[in-house]
Enzyme design. Structure first.
Site, PDB file in Angstrom:
ATOM      1  N   LYS A  53       1.727   7.666   9.419  1.00  0.00           N
ATOM      2  CA  LYS A  53       0.838   8.533  10.213  1.00  0.00           C
ATOM      3  C   LYS A  53      -0.608   8.090  10.063  1.00  0.00           C
ATOM      4  O   LYS A  53      -1.352   8.013  11.032  1.00  0.00           O
ATOM      5  CB  LYS A  53       0.980   9.991   9.749  1.00  0.00           C
ATOM      6  CG  LYS A  53       2.210  10.687  10.303  1.00  0.00           C
ATOM      7  CD  LYS A  53       2.472  12.017   9.626  1.00  0.00           C
ATOM      8  CE  LYS A  53       3.869  12.516   9.985  1.00  0.00           C
ATOM      9  NZ  LYS A  53       4.344  13.615   9.165  1.00  0.00           N
ATOM     10  N   GLN A  97       3.337  18.148   5.340  1.00  0.00           N
ATOM     11  CA  GLN A  97       4.587  17.374   5.358  1.00  0.00           C
ATOM     12  C   GLN A  97       5.717  18.161   4.694  1.00  0.00           C
ATOM     13  O   GLN A  97       5.555  18.695   3.597  1.00  0.00           O
ATOM     14  CB  GLN A  97       4.355  16.030   4.642  1.00  0.00           C
ATOM     15  CG  GLN A  97       5.527  15.080   4.691  1.00  0.00           C
ATOM     16  CD  GLN A  97       5.832  14.569   6.104  1.00  0.00           C
ATOM     17  OE1 GLN A  97       4.951  14.448   6.942  1.00  0.00           O
ATOM     18  NE2 GLN A  97       7.089  14.289   6.361  1.00  0.00           N
ATOM     19  N   ASP A 120       2.228  20.373  14.683  1.00  0.00           N
ATOM     20  CA  ASP A 120       3.672  20.227  14.476  1.00  0.00           C
ATOM     21  C   ASP A 120       4.459  21.192  15.364  1.00  0.00           C
ATOM     22  O   ASP A 120       5.669  21.017  15.556  1.00  0.00           O
ATOM     23  CB  ASP A 120       4.021  20.573  13.014  1.00  0.00           C
ATOM     24  CG  ASP A 120       4.310  19.336  12.176  1.00  0.00           C
ATOM     25  OD1 ASP A 120       4.805  18.345  12.742  1.00  0.00           O
ATOM     26  OD2 ASP A 120       4.057  19.394  10.961  1.00  0.00           O
TER      27      ASP A 120
END
Ligand code: GUN
Length: 295
Positions: A53, A97, A120
């Site tokens: 990322k 995460q 997300d």
């Protein structure tokens, strides 16, 4: 021989377009999209994703800030950091995460993120908006799978999509996205899981089979219809001393066996993984534009 659905190739193309969009945003509006990534613990899959990322953000000129903590980092401190990032004007996207260590509540952490910065798409508000068909952010892996299908001209409408795996990150949101009554949707979706009876009978009727259980070899070639499209999402890191890295990545089905049956298939690496990151970049850029009142 099955066509390879390369997420890596498509991502390269999409990221080139995003790079230009970021230059334009800076030139015209003096905006630089910013993403904060929080990583807790040392799960090898998570470390690899977060590294990718960061690299992807840098390659297109998106600012990324990484917050990395040990596996025993207190939940209260994570919530405090999220609160600070919610207020931070340079940050348009916040990603924590997953999975998190056991002592940290995933629900609490996700619900603490400002929904307008939840790139997300995991916040309950964003899940609700997605379900009724007016999303702010679509979860990145399902969104990436939808784009990979659409941009390879694979018909979703009217197709029987069978998804194996009912996670909140992939299986459930993908089902919700593909069933919407709109372009890129209109599929007939079946969601299989560990309690599904006679799973092979169901997977054999799939026009598009999505493997998102995260269990190596949980699906075998005899469970795939000749000519089906196979999307391999689940990745498991297996120790392998013969490799320089010390591990290798395997999917939920043996790739060679599955490609002998499929008309099109994603590679285990360079398939869905890069698309997830590309959609995260996309969501962060869209968020920065929303904050600036553009479009
Ligand atoms: N872990 C595996 N996939 C994802 C994802 O898309 N987002 C987050 N936050 N964690 C993940």
């Amino acid at each position: 021989m099955a066509k390879i659905l390369s997420g890596k190739e498509l991502s390269t193309k999409m990221r080139e377009e995003m790079k230009q969009e970021i230059v334009d945003l800076k030139d015209k509006y003096d905006i630089v999209p910013g993403l904060a990534v929080i990583l807790i613990g040392d799960d090898p899959g998570s470390l690899s994703y977060v590294r990718n990322k960061e690299k992807a953000c840098a390659s297109i000129g998106l600012v990324s800030r990484k917050y990395e903590f040990g596996a025993d980092y207190p939940e209260a401190d994570v919530l405090k950091l999220i609160d600070e990032l919610n207020q931070d004007k340079a940050i348009h996207g916040i990603l924590v995460q997953l999975p998190l260590p056991d002592h940290i509540s995933e629900n609490k952490v996700i619900s603490a993120i400002e929904p307008d910065k939840d790139v997300d798409g995991f916040h309950p508000i964003n899940i609700g908006k997605m379900m009724v068909g007016s999303p702010i952010f679509l979860p990145c892996t399902p969104y990436g799978i939808q784009q990979l299908l659409l941009r390879n001209n694979i018909e979703i409408e009217g197709s029987h999509v069978v998804i194996v795996g009912r996670s909140n990150i992939v299986g459930k949101p993908l089902a919700m996205i593909l069933v919407q009554k709109k372009p890129g949707g209109n599929a007939t979706v079946t969601l299989c899981h560990t309690r599904t009876r006679n799973m092979g009978d169901i997977t054999k009727s799939a026009d598009i089979l999505v493997l998102a259980a995260g269990k190596p070899n949980s699906v075998t070639a005899d469970m795939i219809k000749q000519g089906a499209v196979v999307i391999i999402v689940g990745q498991t890191w297996i120790e392998d001393k013969t490799r320089k890295s010390g591990h290798r990545v395997v999917g939920d089905v043996d790739f060679d066996e599955a490609s002998a049956k499929a008309s099109a298939i994603t590679p285990v690496t360079g398939g869905v993984g890069p698309m997830t990151i590309t959609m995260l970049l996309n969501n962060t850029i869209q968020s920065a534009k929303r904050y600036a009142g553009i479009e």
